[in-house]
Write a protein that holds these residues in place. Structure first.
Motif, PDB file in Angstrom:
ATOM      1  N   MET A   1       0.953  -1.193  -0.013  1.00  0.00           N
ATOM      2  CA  MET A   1      -0.047  -0.022  -0.070  1.00  0.00           C
ATOM      3  C   MET A   1       0.679   1.190   0.031  1.00  0.00           C
ATOM      4  N   ARG A   2       0.454   2.229  -0.822  1.00  0.00           N
ATOM      5  CA  ARG A   2       1.237   3.454  -0.921  1.00  0.00           C
ATOM      6  C   ARG A   2       0.331   4.875  -0.553  1.00  0.00           C
ATOM      7  N   VAL A   3       0.841   5.761  -0.146  1.00  0.00           N
ATOM      8  CA  VAL A   3       0.272   7.144  -0.053  1.00  0.00           C
ATOM      9  C   VAL A   3       0.099   7.769  -1.506  1.00  0.00           C
ATOM     10  N   THR A   4      -1.075   7.676  -1.975  1.00  0.00           N
ATOM     11  CA  THR A   4      -0.958   8.039  -3.230  1.00  0.00           C
ATOM     12  C   THR A   4      -1.551   9.731  -3.642  1.00  0.00           C
ATOM     13  N   ASP A   5      -2.132  10.195  -2.440  1.00  0.00           N
ATOM     14  CA  ASP A   5      -2.678  11.554  -2.431  1.00  0.00           C
ATOM     15  C   ASP A   5      -2.494  12.229  -1.137  1.00  0.00           C
ATOM     16  N   ILE A   6      -2.501  13.785  -1.361  1.00  0.00           N
ATOM     17  CA  ILE A   6      -2.497  14.520  -0.113  1.00  0.00           C
ATOM     18  C   ILE A   6      -2.970  15.773  -0.240  1.00  0.00           C
ATOM     19  N   PHE A   7      -3.770  16.327   0.730  1.00  0.00           N
ATOM     20  CA  PHE A   7      -4.094  17.805   0.703  1.00  0.00           C
ATOM     21  C   PHE A   7      -3.827  18.275   2.059  1.00  0.00           C
ATOM     22  N   SER A   8      -4.112  19.729   2.181  1.00  0.00           N
ATOM     23  CA  SER A   8      -3.743  20.504   3.473  1.00  0.00           C
ATOM     24  C   SER A   8      -4.887  21.030   3.550  1.00  0.00           C
ATOM     25  N   PHE A   9      -5.385  21.567   4.892  1.00  0.00           N
ATOM     26  CA  PHE A   9      -6.455  22.431   5.068  1.00  0.00           C
ATOM     27  C   PHE A   9      -6.267  23.126   6.550  1.00  0.00           C
ATOM     28  N   GLY A  10      -6.405  24.298   6.562  1.00  0.00           N
ATOM     29  CA  GLY A  10      -6.305  25.220   7.845  1.00  0.00           C
ATOM     30  C   GLY A  10      -4.887  25.132   8.023  1.00  0.00           C
ATOM     31  N   GLY A  11      -3.702  25.238   7.394  1.00  0.00           N
ATOM     32  CA  GLY A  11      -2.359  25.059   7.449  1.00  0.00           C
ATOM     33  C   GLY A  11      -1.620  23.856   7.883  1.00  0.00           C
ATOM     34  N   GLY A  12      -2.456  22.574   7.519  1.00  0.00           N
ATOM     35  CA  GLY A  12      -2.002  21.495   7.767  1.00  0.00           C
ATOM     36  C   GLY A  12      -0.583  21.085   7.289  1.00  0.00           C
ATOM     37  N   LEU A  13      -0.253  21.417   6.152  1.00  0.00           N
ATOM     38  CA  LEU A  13       1.124  21.160   5.783  1.00  0.00           C
ATOM     39  C   LEU A  13       2.233  21.932   6.183  1.00  0.00           C
ATOM     40  N   GLU A  14       2.031  23.172   6.549  1.00  0.00           N
ATOM     41  CA  GLU A  14       2.927  23.936   7.334  1.00  0.00           C
ATOM     42  C   GLU A  14       3.155  23.368   8.722  1.00  0.00           C
ATOM     43  N   THR A  15       2.287  23.237   9.146  1.00  0.00           N
ATOM     44  CA  THR A  15       2.135  22.417  10.760  1.00  0.00           C
ATOM     45  C   THR A  15       3.060  21.280  10.816  1.00  0.00           C
ATOM     46  N   LEU A  16       2.520  20.196   9.813  1.00  0.00           N
ATOM     47  CA  LEU A  16       3.265  19.089   9.428  1.00  0.00           C
ATOM     48  C   LEU A  16       4.628  19.330   9.496  1.00  0.00           C
ATOM     49  N   GLN A  17       5.134  19.983   8.652  1.00  0.00           N
ATOM     50  CA  GLN A  17       6.500  20.303   8.160  1.00  0.00           C
ATOM     51  C   GLN A  17       7.283  20.653   9.377  1.00  0.00           C
ATOM     52  N   SER A  18       6.850  21.601   9.993  1.00  0.00           N
ATOM     53  CA  SER A  18       7.523  22.498  11.337  1.00  0.00           C
ATOM     54  C   SER A  18       7.479  21.685  12.594  1.00  0.00           C
ATOM     55  N   ASP A  19       6.533  20.799  12.822  1.00  0.00           N
ATOM     56  CA  ASP A  19       6.320  20.158  14.237  1.00  0.00           C
ATOM     57  C   ASP A  19       6.096  18.886  14.302  1.00  0.00           C
ATOM     58  N   TYR A  20       5.447  18.087  13.042  1.00  0.00           N
ATOM     59  CA  TYR A  20       5.200  16.725  13.338  1.00  0.00           C
ATOM     60  C   TYR A  20       5.831  15.821  12.206  1.00  0.00           C
ATOM     61  N   ARG A  21       6.973  16.193  11.518  1.00  0.00           N
ATOM     62  CA  ARG A  21       7.596  15.293  10.694  1.00  0.00           C
ATOM     63  C   ARG A  21       7.798  13.854  10.929  1.00  0.00           C
ATOM     64  N   ASP A  22       8.282  13.873  12.097  1.00  0.00           N
ATOM     65  CA  ASP A  22       8.762  12.393  12.446  1.00  0.00           C
ATOM     66  C   ASP A  22       7.398  11.364  12.842  1.00  0.00           C
ATOM     67  N   GLU A  23       6.364  12.268  13.168  1.00  0.00           N
ATOM     68  CA  GLU A  23       5.095  11.225  13.194  1.00  0.00           C
ATOM     69  C   GLU A  23       4.755  11.008  11.794  1.00  0.00           C
ATOM     70  N   TYR A  24       4.755  11.995  10.869  1.00  0.00           N
ATOM     71  CA  TYR A  24       4.252  11.724   9.562  1.00  0.00           C
ATOM     72  C   TYR A  24       4.906  10.583   8.939  1.00  0.00           C
ATOM     73  N   ASP A  25       6.232  10.586   9.017  1.00  0.00           N
ATOM     74  CA  ASP A  25       6.980   9.533   8.477  1.00  0.00           C
ATOM     75  C   ASP A  25       6.712   8.225   9.022  1.00  0.00           C
ATOM     76  N   GLU A  26       6.398   8.131  10.342  1.00  0.00           N
ATOM     77  CA  GLU A  26       6.199   6.869  11.207  1.00  0.00           C
ATOM     78  C   GLU A  26       4.750   6.381  10.651  1.00  0.00           C
ATOM     79  N   LEU A  27       3.780   7.198  10.508  1.00  0.00           N
ATOM     80  CA  LEU A  27       2.719   6.997   9.622  1.00  0.00           C
ATOM     81  C   LEU A  27       2.633   6.334   8.304  1.00  0.00           C
ATOM     82  N   VAL A  28       3.500   6.988   7.599  1.00  0.00           N
ATOM     83  CA  VAL A  28       3.684   6.541   6.180  1.00  0.00           C
ATOM     84  C   VAL A  28       4.109   5.209   6.239  1.00  0.00           C
ATOM     85  N   LYS A  29       5.323   5.010   6.923  1.00  0.00           N
ATOM     86  CA  LYS A  29       5.831   3.503   7.231  1.00  0.00           C
ATOM     87  C   LYS A  29       4.780   2.560   7.496  1.00  0.00           C
TER      88      LYS A  29
END
Length: 232
Positions: A1-29
């Motif tokens: 299974m792969r992550v095929t799509d992603i969208f950002s709402f309410g500043g989601g991408l900026e928040t992910l990149q600045s504060d939650y990149r490790d958690e995102y990478d774990e979720l992708v794995k």
């Protein structure tokens, strides 16, 4: 299974990149741990899909939440294996139910029906794995995540959904990524006051299309914003 799509709402991408990149990478794995032979094991009696093995929400939830996020990466999870025991056993695994207090917030102490939970939680990053009915998608983004924010439990909400390709091989009535993205983009500007909008990232998953480039999310993400009546 792969992550095929992603969208950002309410500043989601900026928040992910600045504060939650490790958690995102774990979720992708955790998502990528799902193999087709462990996913397409659901027998169906639906006439329109007779004779097919469908994707099992039970095995996907088990693999992502229990074996990966909880066991491997130390996330708090709230997961019940009750309705999907046979499918989890079908792939040779032991059904397990976990209810972690860190995934729970009560509206008021002692209120019997006030408890709210999320599927996964780590370092104020909340994840909902939504392989169920379509009505729950918008509820997660506009209500549940907001509830957790009001209790200072959330900095980012991530909604994981099947892509339109994957949902064709699931039971009827399941919501999908493209549907949620469209619903949010058509909300009126003042439907949710700006001060109450939660940073949210929506993720679509599946097997047929290649993975997005996780090292270049800015180029991959669709920024979803609320619209005004004049836009229509």
């Amino acid at each position: 299974m792969r992550v095929t799509d992603i969208f950002s709402f309410g500043g989601g991408l900026e928040t992910l990149q600045s504060d939650y990149r490790d958690e995102y990478d774990e979720l992708v794995k955790a998502i990528e741990s799902n193999t087709a032979d462990e996913v397409f094991v659901k027998r169906t009696k639906e006439a329109s899909k007779s004779g097919k093995f469908l994707a099992s929400p039970g095995t996907m939830n088990h693999n992502i939440l229990i074996e990966q996020l909880h066991d491997t990466y130390g996330w708090a999870v709230d997961h019940s294996a009750g309705r999907n025991k046979s499918e989890i056993e079908e792939i040779g695994k032991e059904p397990r139910s976990i209810g972690d207090p860190e995934c729970e917030v009560d509206i008021s102490p002692g209120e019997r029906y006030g408890k709210r939970t999320v599927d996964g939680w780590k370092n104020s990053c909340c994840v909902e794995i939504q392989f169920g009915k379509y009505a729950f998608m918008i509820y997660d983004v506009l209500a549940k995540f907001g509830h957790f924010q009001q209790h200072d439990k959330i900095g980012l909400g991530i909604e994981v959904l099947p892509s339109n390709n994957l949902v064709q091989d699931m039971s009827t009535g399941v919501g999908y990524y493209e549907q949620l993205e469209a619903e949010i983009s058509h909300l009126p500007t003042d439907y949710v006051n700006e001060e109450y909008r939660i940073p949210v990232v929506g993720i679509g998953v599946g097997f047929e299309r290649p993975s997005i480039d996780h090292n270049n999310l800015e180029a991959e993400v669709g920024v979803t914003s609320q619209q005004t009546v004049a836009d229509f």
